[in-house]
Design an enzyme around this catalytic site. Structure first.
Site, PDB file in Angstrom:
ATOM      1  N   GLN A 198     -11.056 -47.141  -1.199  1.00  0.00           N
ATOM      2  CA  GLN A 198     -10.037 -46.688   0.612  1.00  0.00           C
ATOM      3  C   GLN A 198     -11.533 -46.269   0.922  1.00  0.00           C
ATOM      4  O   GLN A 198     -11.759 -46.352   2.599  1.00  0.00           O
ATOM      5  CB  GLN A 198      -9.341 -45.235   0.232  1.00  0.00           C
ATOM      6  N   TYR A 254      -8.565 -36.199 -13.735  1.00  0.00           N
ATOM      7  CA  TYR A 254      -9.002 -36.262 -12.516  1.00  0.00           C
ATOM      8  C   TYR A 254      -9.951 -35.553 -11.797  1.00  0.00           C
ATOM      9  O   TYR A 254     -11.291 -35.795 -11.656  1.00  0.00           O
ATOM     10  CB  TYR A 254      -8.414 -37.024 -11.111  1.00  0.00           C
ATOM     11  N   ASP A 282     -18.159 -53.202  -7.634  1.00  0.00           N
ATOM     12  CA  ASP A 282     -16.576 -52.891  -7.169  1.00  0.00           C
ATOM     13  C   ASP A 282     -16.016 -53.631  -8.257  1.00  0.00           C
ATOM     14  O   ASP A 282     -16.018 -55.525  -8.578  1.00  0.00           O
ATOM     15  CB  ASP A 282     -16.273 -53.056  -6.285  1.00  0.00           C
ATOM     16  N   GLY A 341     -17.534 -48.467  -5.445  1.00  0.00           N
ATOM     17  CA  GLY A 341     -15.718 -48.525  -5.463  1.00  0.00           C
ATOM     18  C   GLY A 341     -15.777 -49.356  -3.671  1.00  0.00           C
ATOM     19  O   GLY A 341     -15.721 -48.487  -2.972  1.00  0.00           O
ATOM     20  N   GLY A 342     -16.962 -49.890  -3.911  1.00  0.00           N
ATOM     21  CA  GLY A 342     -17.103 -50.266  -1.990  1.00  0.00           C
ATOM     22  C   GLY A 342     -15.739 -51.236  -1.479  1.00  0.00           C
ATOM     23  O   GLY A 342     -15.845 -51.357  -0.232  1.00  0.00           O
TER      24      GLY A 342
END
Ligand code: AKB
Length: 312
Positions: A11, A138, A31, A7-8
């Site tokens: 945010q 989530y 990612d 997830g680089g």
């Protein structure tokens, strides 16, 4: 040190990448998105999906990191719109990240957990050890991630650590969370002179400025394991109401108009989360202390957002 960030392009990942690059780390990113403009030199970029085991395992095998920061996830608002996608990215993705770490000798996995692991009816401020009854997919998947990481630590000795992040605020584009309204007030306030907030003015939840969040990750990662009494820590910074955020924006951006039109779905998610966190375990075990209050954050943030959106 060799580090891989899942997830680089998100945010937290984007800002951590620059932060760690500045500290001399040898970085890889995994990612679904491709590399952005302005990527620091020398960063290796693996494109793939965390819920595809072979894509993630191949990347971890090839990059051979000592530490994996596992951030890839769908956040609360996006997750409620697509619960099955959230399950795949967050549950399968975390299992795959932990498996890759186990199989390829990663020393440490750092996990981004969240205030979304909590449900309603808890003490204020909320301590670390309470019944976890989240209302969103989530939150459910993040509780599972915390527990699964703890299992890998007990079973295979993986050094699994993480923090429960408040809503994060930076000079960036928010990524589908419920707490995004605070950042949108600054971004839209500066860009368009107005913002219609989707939660009511008295809404309150824990928030944190990104430089504090990055420091928390690095400090926790570097703390000797002998000092840590747990895997996952609450970390706290500020808890302004939405109206207090609006006042902080108005004080710095002339003529901004902030109005409120409540979206019942997102308001309900926010109301199910704590108003404040008790982070005394993080303070005691690894010396955690946030540095930014609302004013200090706003003074630092507004010029950065002006630069980002090109409005001065
Ligand atoms: C969200 O709003 O979903 C995130 C979070 C609190 O983890 N910012």
């Amino acid at each position: 040190m060799k580090i891989l960030i899942t997830g680089g392009a998100g945010q937290i990942g984007t800002d951590l990448l620059h932060h760690l690059h500045g500290k001399g780390a040898k970085l890889s990113v995994f990612d679904v998105a491709g590399p952005p403009e302005g990527l620091p030199p020398g960063v290796r970029w693996y494109r793939g999906s965390v819920d595809n085991p072979s894509e993630l395992l191949d990347a971890v095998k090839d990059a051979a990191p000592e530490v994996v920061y596992h951030f890839a996830a769908l956040l609360s608002a996006t997750g409620e719109a697509a619960p099955h996608r959230a399950y795949a990215a967050n549950m399968d993705g975390t299992r795959n990240a932990l498996e890759a770490a186990r199989l390829f000798g990663v020393r440490q996995v750092m996990f981004a957990s969240t205030i979304a692991v909590f449900g309603p009816g808890l003490p204020d401020p909320v301590p670390d050890d309470v019944p976890l009854q989240p209302s969103t997919i989530y939150g459910v998947t993040k509780v599972a991630g915390e527990l699964l990481g703890g299992y890998y630590k007990r079973k295979w000795g993986l050094d699994f650590r993480g923090v429960r992040f408040p809503g994060l605020i930076n000079a960036g584009v928010p990524g589908g969370g419920t707490t995004d309204y605070a950042l949108w007030m600054y971004v839209e306030g500066i860009r368009n002179g107005k913002y219609e907030c989707y939660v009511g003015p008295e809404s309150t939840c824990p928030m944190m400025y990104m430089p504090d969040a990055l420091r928390a990750l690095v400090e926790l990662s570097e703390t000797p394991v002998s000092r840590l009494k747990r895997c996952i820590y609450n970390i706290a910074a500020i808890s302004p109401t939405a109206a207090e955020f609006a006042a902080a924006v108005k004080k710095r951006v002339r003529g901004v108009e902030i109005t409120y039109k409540v979206d019942p779905a997102r308001q309900a998610i926010l109301d199910s989360w704590p108003r404040r966190l008790d982070d005394s375990c993080a303070r005691a075990d690894w010396g955690w202390k946030a540095a930014y209050d609302l004013d200090r954050m706003s003074d630092d943030l507004v010029p950065k957002i002006r630069k980002m959106v090109g409005v001065f």
